[in-house]
Scaffold this motif. Structure first.
Motif, short mmCIF file in Angstrom:
data_model
loop_
_atom_site.label_atom_id
_atom_site.label_comp_id
_atom_site.label_asym_id
_atom_site.label_seq_id
_atom_site.Cartn_x
_atom_site.Cartn_y
_atom_site.Cartn_z
N ALA A 20 0.94 -0.95 0.06
CA ALA A 20 0.00 0.33 -0.21
C ALA A 20 0.93 1.74 -0.21
O ALA A 20 2.19 1.65 0.57
CB ALA A 20 -1.07 0.47 1.17
N PHE A 21 0.76 2.20 -0.14
CA PHE A 21 0.89 4.07 -0.11
C PHE A 21 0.44 4.01 0.42
O PHE A 21 -1.63 4.20 0.82
CB PHE A 21 0.50 4.14 -1.42
N PHE A 22 0.45 4.41 1.71
CA PHE A 22 -0.11 5.27 2.79
C PHE A 22 0.51 6.67 3.17
O PHE A 22 1.02 7.37 3.72
CB PHE A 22 -0.22 4.46 4.19
N PRO A 33 -3.34 1.74 12.48
CA PRO A 33 -4.58 1.37 12.39
C PRO A 33 -4.52 2.68 11.98
O PRO A 33 -4.30 3.77 12.60
CB PRO A 33 -4.89 0.86 13.23
N GLY A 34 -5.72 3.52 11.04
CA GLY A 34 -6.22 4.13 10.88
C GLY A 34 -5.33 5.76 9.66
O GLY A 34 -6.45 6.39 9.71
N GLU A 35 -3.96 4.94 9.37
CA GLU A 35 -3.50 5.79 8.99
C GLU A 35 -4.06 5.73 7.29
O GLU A 35 -3.67 4.54 6.71
CB GLU A 35 -1.98 5.94 8.89
N PRO A 36 -4.44 6.54 6.94
CA PRO A 36 -5.63 6.79 5.23
C PRO A 36 -4.46 6.26 3.84
O PRO A 36 -3.18 6.76 3.98
CB PRO A 36 -5.47 8.09 5.21
N ARG A 41 -2.08 6.37 -6.60
CA ARG A 41 -0.29 5.88 -7.01
C ARG A 41 0.21 4.86 -7.71
O ARG A 41 -0.49 3.79 -8.21
CB ARG A 41 0.10 6.24 -5.38
N PHE A 42 0.82 5.09 -8.57
CA PHE A 42 1.91 3.85 -9.09
C PHE A 42 2.02 3.73 -8.83
O PHE A 42 3.57 4.07 -8.19
CB PHE A 42 2.42 4.34 -10.94
N VAL A 43 2.99 2.33 -8.99
CA VAL A 43 4.09 1.25 -8.40
C VAL A 43 4.29 0.00 -9.79
O VAL A 43 3.27 -0.27 -10.04
CB VAL A 43 3.18 0.40 -7.32
N PHE A 44 5.22 -0.46 -9.66
CA PHE A 44 5.80 -0.89 -10.75
C PHE A 44 6.36 -2.05 -10.18
O PHE A 44 6.84 -2.50 -9.91
CB PHE A 44 6.89 0.08 -11.65
N LEU A 45 6.52 -2.88 -11.30
CA LEU A 45 6.77 -4.48 -10.80
C LEU A 45 8.05 -4.78 -11.84
O LEU A 45 7.68 -4.35 -12.81
CB LEU A 45 5.78 -5.58 -10.96
N GLY A 107 5.42 4.31 2.47
CA GLY A 107 4.73 5.54 3.82
C GLY A 107 4.94 7.58 3.30
O GLY A 107 6.45 7.22 2.41
N TYR A 108 4.30 7.99 3.35
CA TYR A 108 4.96 9.34 3.34
C TYR A 108 4.18 10.05 4.17
O TYR A 108 3.19 10.07 4.68
CB TYR A 108 4.11 9.92 1.71
#
Length: 120
Positions: A20-22, A33-36, A41-45, A107-108
């Motif tokens: 996840a990006f959060f 818990p609770g962090e949105p 967002r783009f994720v590359f494989l 995370g950001y």
């Protein structure tokens, strides 16, 4: 009516690489818990452990900030290209060498400035 029995070919179930990006509200580098999540967002494989510049698939995070790749068993790398998001600072790595599994999160934390810092 006759019943026929057929041998089924061996099929490997796809493996999963997910995360996840959060918004890392407390800037601790892990999703609490609770962090949105951050949608869109783009994720590359990449196929192989060091294929950062050659994506074989791209996922866009959903409304919860989550992404998922269903892939054959193997070794991959996942990375993000959103290194700089205005108003945020990265709190996690920007790439992972991934076998199968989940928890490859990005995370950001929001940048917090005093009024004086914002003016200067």
């Amino acid at each position: 009516m006759k019943l026929f029995i057929e041998e089924l070919e061996q099929r490997d179930a796809p493996a999963v690489i997910a995360g996840a990006f959060f918004t890392d509200v407390n800037a601790n580098g892990s999703r609490d818990p609770g962090e949105p999540g951050q949608a869109g967002r783009f994720v590359f494989l990449g196929e192989g452990p060091e294929t950062w510049s050659m994506p074989v698939a791209i996922a866009i995070t959903d409304a919860n900030g989550e992404y998922r790749f269903d892939v054959p068993d193997g070794e991959y790398c996942v990375w993000r290209n959103d290194y700089l998001i205005p108003g945020f600072v990265a709190t996690t790595t920007n790439r992972y060498v991934a076998a199968m599994g989940t928890g490859f999160d990005f995370g950001y934390a929001p940048v917090v400035m005093s009024a004086e810092e914002a003016v200067n």
